[in-house]
Write a protein that holds these residues in place. Structure first.
Motif, PDB file in Angstrom:
ATOM      1  N   GLY A 354       0.813  -1.210   0.000  1.00 27.02           N
ATOM      2  CA  GLY A 354       0.000   0.000   0.000  1.00 27.02           C
ATOM      3  C   GLY A 354       0.847   1.260   0.000  1.00 27.02           C
ATOM      4  N   ASP A 355       1.905   1.274   0.807  1.00 27.68           N
ATOM      5  CA  ASP A 355       2.777   2.447   0.887  1.00 27.68           C
ATOM      6  C   ASP A 355       3.490   2.702  -0.437  1.00 27.68           C
ATOM      7  OD1 ASP A 355       2.058   2.754   3.517  1.00 27.68           O
ATOM      8  OD2 ASP A 355       3.877   1.821   4.333  1.00 27.68           O
ATOM      9  N   MET A 356       3.894   1.619  -1.117  1.00 29.76           N
ATOM     10  CA  MET A 356       4.609   1.754  -2.385  1.00 29.76           C
ATOM     11  C   MET A 356       3.667   2.074  -3.544  1.00 29.76           C
ATOM     12  SD  MET A 356       7.845   1.327  -1.735  1.00 29.76           S
ATOM     13  CE  MET A 356       8.488   1.094  -3.381  1.00 29.76           C
ATOM     14  N   GLY A 357       2.390   1.761  -3.385  1.00 32.61           N
ATOM     15  CA  GLY A 357       1.419   2.080  -4.416  1.00 32.61           C
ATOM     16  C   GLY A 357       1.049   0.934  -5.326  1.00 32.61           C
ATOM     17  N   SER A 358       1.871  -0.130  -5.368  1.00 33.19           N
ATOM     18  CA  SER A 358       1.556  -1.286  -6.217  1.00 33.19           C
ATOM     19  C   SER A 358       2.484  -2.440  -5.870  1.00 33.19           C
ATOM     20  CB  SER A 358       1.718  -0.944  -7.707  1.00 33.19           C
ATOM     21  OG  SER A 358       3.087  -0.756  -8.028  1.00 33.19           O
ATOM     22  N   VAL A 359       2.067  -3.647  -6.269  1.00 32.02           N
ATOM     23  CA  VAL A 359       2.916  -4.823  -6.095  1.00 32.02           C
ATOM     24  C   VAL A 359       4.196  -4.672  -6.901  1.00 32.02           C
ATOM     25  CG1 VAL A 359       3.097  -7.300  -6.582  1.00 32.02           C
ATOM     26  CG2 VAL A 359       1.001  -6.387  -5.582  1.00 32.02           C
ATOM     27  N   GLN A 360       4.075  -4.136  -8.124  1.00 35.49           N
ATOM     28  CA  GLN A 360       5.238  -3.986  -8.999  1.00 35.49           C
ATOM     29  C   GLN A 360       6.287  -3.080  -8.371  1.00 35.49           C
ATOM     30  OE1 GLN A 360       2.098  -3.831  -9.932  1.00 35.49           O
ATOM     31  NE2 GLN A 360       1.844  -5.367 -11.557  1.00 35.49           N
ATOM     32  N   ALA A 361       5.838  -2.005  -7.709  1.00 33.78           N
ATOM     33  CA  ALA A 361       6.788  -1.083  -7.084  1.00 33.78           C
ATOM     34  C   ALA A 361       7.543  -1.763  -5.953  1.00 33.78           C
ATOM     35  CB  ALA A 361       6.046   0.148  -6.566  1.00 33.78           C
ATOM     36  N   LEU A 362       6.850  -2.609  -5.155  1.00 37.59           N
ATOM     37  CA  LEU A 362       7.529  -3.303  -4.062  1.00 37.59           C
ATOM     38  C   LEU A 362       8.485  -4.357  -4.601  1.00 37.59           C
ATOM     39  CD1 LEU A 362       7.837  -3.551  -1.020  1.00 37.59           C
ATOM     40  CD2 LEU A 362       5.984  -5.221  -1.010  1.00 37.59           C
ATOM     41  N   ILE A 363       8.096  -5.028  -5.686  1.00 34.73           N
ATOM     42  CA  ILE A 363       8.997  -6.001  -6.312  1.00 34.73           C
ATOM     43  C   ILE A 363      10.301  -5.324  -6.706  1.00 34.73           C
ATOM     44  CG2 ILE A 363       9.355  -7.470  -8.339  1.00 34.73           C
ATOM     45  CD1 ILE A 363       6.336  -8.039  -8.306  1.00 34.73           C
ATOM     46  N   LYS A 364      10.182  -4.140  -7.260  1.00 38.38           N
ATOM     47  CA  LYS A 364      11.360  -3.424  -7.738  1.00 38.38           C
ATOM     48  C   LYS A 364      12.224  -2.923  -6.591  1.00 38.38           C
ATOM     49  CE  LYS A 364      12.345  -0.597 -11.771  1.00 38.38           C
ATOM     50  NZ  LYS A 364      11.752   0.252 -12.839  1.00 38.38           N
ATOM     51  N   ALA A 365      11.586  -2.567  -5.469  1.00 40.74           N
ATOM     52  CA  ALA A 365      12.307  -1.933  -4.361  1.00 40.74           C
ATOM     53  C   ALA A 365      12.840  -2.918  -3.322  1.00 40.74           C
ATOM     54  CB  ALA A 365      11.395  -0.917  -3.671  1.00 40.74           C
ATOM     55  N   ASP A 366      12.222  -4.082  -3.191  1.00 41.35           N
ATOM     56  CA  ASP A 366      12.534  -5.007  -2.092  1.00 41.35           C
ATOM     57  C   ASP A 366      13.017  -6.338  -2.646  1.00 41.35           C
ATOM     58  OD1 ASP A 366      12.379  -6.877   0.055  1.00 41.35           O
ATOM     59  OD2 ASP A 366      10.943  -5.602   1.093  1.00 41.35           O
ATOM     60  N   MET A 367      14.308  -6.630  -2.465  1.00 39.29           N
ATOM     61  CA  MET A 367      14.888  -7.861  -3.009  1.00 39.29           C
ATOM     62  C   MET A 367      14.303  -9.102  -2.356  1.00 39.29           C
ATOM     63  SD  MET A 367      16.939  -7.116  -5.447  1.00 39.29           S
ATOM     64  CE  MET A 367      17.871  -8.645  -5.591  1.00 39.29           C
ATOM     65  N   GLY A 368      13.976  -9.013  -1.058  1.00 37.71           N
ATOM     66  CA  GLY A 368      13.404 -10.164  -0.366  1.00 37.71           C
ATOM     67  C   GLY A 368      12.032 -10.504  -0.891  1.00 37.71           C
ATOM     68  N   PHE A 369      11.221  -9.479  -1.112  1.00 38.91           N
ATOM     69  CA  PHE A 369       9.896  -9.691  -1.695  1.00 38.91           C
ATOM     70  C   PHE A 369      10.029 -10.212  -3.119  1.00 38.91           C
ATOM     71  CE2 PHE A 369       6.023  -8.100  -3.860  1.00 38.91           C
ATOM     72  CZ  PHE A 369       5.074  -8.748  -3.092  1.00 38.91           C
ATOM     73  N   ARG A 370      10.986  -9.669  -3.855  1.00 36.95           N
ATOM     74  CA  ARG A 370      11.208 -10.113  -5.236  1.00 36.95           C
ATOM     75  C   ARG A 370      11.564 -11.593  -5.301  1.00 36.95           C
ATOM     76  NH1 ARG A 370      15.705  -7.054  -8.775  1.00 36.95           N
ATOM     77  NH2 ARG A 370      14.597  -5.285  -7.806  1.00 36.95           N
ATOM     78  N   ALA A 371      12.272 -12.088  -4.272  1.00 40.27           N
ATOM     79  CA  ALA A 371      12.655 -13.506  -4.253  1.00 40.27           C
ATOM     80  C   ALA A 371      11.447 -14.426  -4.206  1.00 40.27           C
ATOM     81  CB  ALA A 371      13.563 -13.781  -3.063  1.00 40.27           C
ATOM     82  N   GLY A 372      10.304 -13.903  -3.708  1.00 40.38           N
ATOM     83  CA  GLY A 372       9.108 -14.720  -3.604  1.00 40.38           C
ATOM     84  C   GLY A 372       8.320 -14.831  -4.892  1.00 40.38           C
ATOM     85  N   ILE A 373       8.647 -14.033  -5.904  1.00 40.02           N
ATOM     86  CA  ILE A 373       7.897 -14.024  -7.158  1.00 40.02           C
ATOM     87  C   ILE A 373       8.315 -15.211  -8.019  1.00 40.02           C
ATOM     88  CG2 ILE A 373       7.226 -12.651  -9.158  1.00 40.02           C
ATOM     89  CD1 ILE A 373       6.587 -11.334  -6.484  1.00 40.02           C
ATOM     90  N   TYR A 374       7.366 -16.070  -8.343  1.00 41.19           N
ATOM     91  CA  TYR A 374       7.685 -17.168  -9.264  1.00 41.19           C
ATOM     92  C   TYR A 374       6.988 -17.017 -10.613  1.00 41.19           C
ATOM     93  CZ  TYR A 374       3.225 -19.355  -7.805  1.00 41.19           C
ATOM     94  OH  TYR A 374       1.909 -19.623  -7.539  1.00 41.19           O
ATOM     95  N   MET A 375       6.062 -16.055 -10.711  1.00 34.43           N
ATOM     96  CA  MET A 375       5.442 -15.729 -11.996  1.00 34.43           C
ATOM     97  C   MET A 375       5.180 -14.226 -12.014  1.00 34.43           C
ATOM     98  SD  MET A 375       1.879 -17.147 -13.726  1.00 34.43           S
ATOM     99  CE  MET A 375       2.476 -18.819 -13.875  1.00 34.43           C
ATOM    100  N   TYR A 376       5.629 -13.589 -13.077  1.00 37.48           N
ATOM    101  CA  TYR A 376       5.444 -12.147 -13.207  1.00 37.48           C
ATOM    102  C   TYR A 376       4.788 -11.851 -14.552  1.00 37.48           C
ATOM    103  CZ  TYR A 376       6.422  -7.132 -13.199  1.00 37.48           C
ATOM    104  OH  TYR A 376       6.293  -5.767 -13.227  1.00 37.48           O
ATOM    105  N   GLY A 377       3.589 -11.303 -14.509  1.00 34.83           N
ATOM    106  CA  GLY A 377       2.864 -11.036 -15.742  1.00 34.83           C
ATOM    107  C   GLY A 377       2.656 -12.277 -16.589  1.00 34.83           C
ATOM    108  N   GLY A 378       2.503 -13.425 -15.900  1.00 30.26           N
ATOM    109  CA  GLY A 378       2.311 -14.686 -16.611  1.00 30.26           C
ATOM    110  C   GLY A 378       3.587 -15.377 -17.039  1.00 30.26           C
ATOM    111  N   LYS A 379       4.754 -14.780 -16.766  1.00 30.39           N
ATOM    112  CA  LYS A 379       6.043 -15.351 -17.170  1.00 30.39           C
ATOM    113  C   LYS A 379       6.707 -16.038 -15.974  1.00 30.39           C
ATOM    114  CE  LYS A 379       5.724 -13.314 -21.228  1.00 30.39           C
ATOM    115  NZ  LYS A 379       5.444 -14.085 -22.457  1.00 30.39           N
TER     116      LYS A 379
END
Length: 403
Positions: A354-379
């Protein structure tokens, strides 16, 4: 000015008027919590107390009716916390963010909005390829709880599950060894003049440490095996020099299995390059009536006799006269405690989105959160997950550069 207010992402109370202004901003989240379709699944990602924190800050939470019964919370508990209770999964899956426990079923993916975000366990043994393909077609963003990391590069969700399941495994073992459950009629830990129960733990990580601590506390003799000498050194420092530890030296391991009353499989295989599995021959050498508890069924199993089990296979069975307890998600044994542990992790994460404004913004800013992504935009963007479905994966940074 009304100062009753509510809680923000920093845990502070803010005036009600300011809350109204926050709710008008674009970072107001719409979170859906569906009811799990698996009858054995009792856990929930958020408790009513957690929902209350989110709704106090202007976020909307939609909960499917009866979703909280597994943790002994009624719809009223959630509605009083500010959640909207809906009667059908169709209504829940129209949310932008979906928080559930198990991997989605194909029918559940069909209800999701394109480009929405899914939070769930990965649990590849129960993740249908059809569901994964549908997620790709809908260009879903998907986050696996087990893959999320924190600032210290630790895995908070996986670690809390491991701690819970390690402790719970000893309670289950004590019950399974009793006459009431068809066991040998052993009192876990023994009594004066009677040899203590012998427990062998395969894996010296968080689950193994929690299991060893609980077993020692009940008076059992505990032996811990692992291929990582650093983990063995750590567990011995934590639990004391009297704890028996060893690497996978064949003769030592074989002798330990021969005399064991309980063997607990607690190896961690997620994102691991190596996979150690205990041979079937070792199992067949155990005492009749001994017990095996595999805490890693969801990751493929720690023993040859438990590898590759599916949801259609029995979760409690005998082989070579040895009882096998292979129920998925042992943390369901204490579902409410697990839900409280999840809430402690997910509420700050949702506030960050919520503070970042979107999931995409947090993915870009937080490496730990990014590590949890196994599919991005269907990829597919996680090799561990993609390999299971015989798909290639790409580095998520390639896609983030376009954002």
């Amino acid at each position: 000015m009304d100062l009753t207010g509510g809680r923000c992402s920093q845990g502070k109370y803010i005036p009600q008027e300011l809350l109204k202004e926050i709710s008008k901003m674009g970072n107001r989240l719409l979170i859906g919590i569906p009811r799990e379709r698996n009858e054995e699944e009792r856990r929930l990602p958020l408790t009513p107390e957690a929902v209350d924190m989110l709704t106090d800050c202007g976020h909307r939470v939609v909960v499917e009716t009866n979703a909280g019964l597994g943790i002994n919370y009624s719809d009223n508990h959630f509605s009083e916390a500010g959640a909207e209770i809906v009667a059908t999964p169709q209504e829940v899956y129209q949310a932008d963010l979906i928080l559930k426990i198990l991997p989605p079923l194909p029918g559940e993916v069909a209800l999701m909005k394109p480009r929405s975000t899914l939070f769930s366990m990965v649990q590849l043994n129960s993740f249908a390829p059809e569901a994964f393909e549908l997620m790709m077609g809908k260009r879903i963003n998907a986050i696996g709880y087990e893959l999320l990391a924190d600032d210290q590069n630790k895995l908070p969700v996986l670690n809390i599950i491991s701690e819970i399941e390690g402790k719970a495994s000893i309670s289950i073992a004590a019950e399974m060894l009793s006459n009431a459950r068809g066991g040998k009629g052993l009192l876990f830990g023994g009594i004066s003049g009677v040899p203590p129960t012998e427990v062998v733990i395969v894996g010296a990580g968080i689950a193994g440490t929690a299991a060893a601590r609980a077993a020692l506390g009940m008076g059992a003799m505990v032996k811990v095996f692992d291929e990582d000498i650093n983990k063995l050194r750590t567990i011995q420092q934590v639990l004391g020099q009297s704890l028996f530890t060893s690497n996978f030296q064949p003769n030592v391991l074989h002798n330990a299995f021969r005399s064991a009353d309980v063997v607990i499989g607690a190896m961690r295989y997620i994102n691991s390059r190596k996979r150690y599995v205990i041979a079937e021959e070792m199992i067949s050498s155990m005492k009749k009536g001994a017990l095996i508890i595999d805490l890693r069924v969801n990751q493929g199993g720690c023993f040859e006799t438990t590898c590759g089990l599916t949801s259609s296979d029995p979760s409690v069975f005998q082989q070579y006269g040895i009882f096998h307890y292979c129920k998925s998600n042992v943390s369901n044994y204490v579902a409410r405690t697990t839900a409280m542990g999840f809430s402690n992790i997910f509420v700050p994460m949702l506030f960050s989105i919520g503070d970042m404004g979107s999931v995409q913004a947090l993915i870009k800013a937080d490496m730990g959160f990014r590590a949890g992504i196994y599919m991005y935009g269907g990829k597919p963007v996680n090799r561990y997950v993609a390999n299971h479905f015989n798909l290639s994966s790409a580095d998520i940074s390639i896609y983030l550069s376009a954002f």
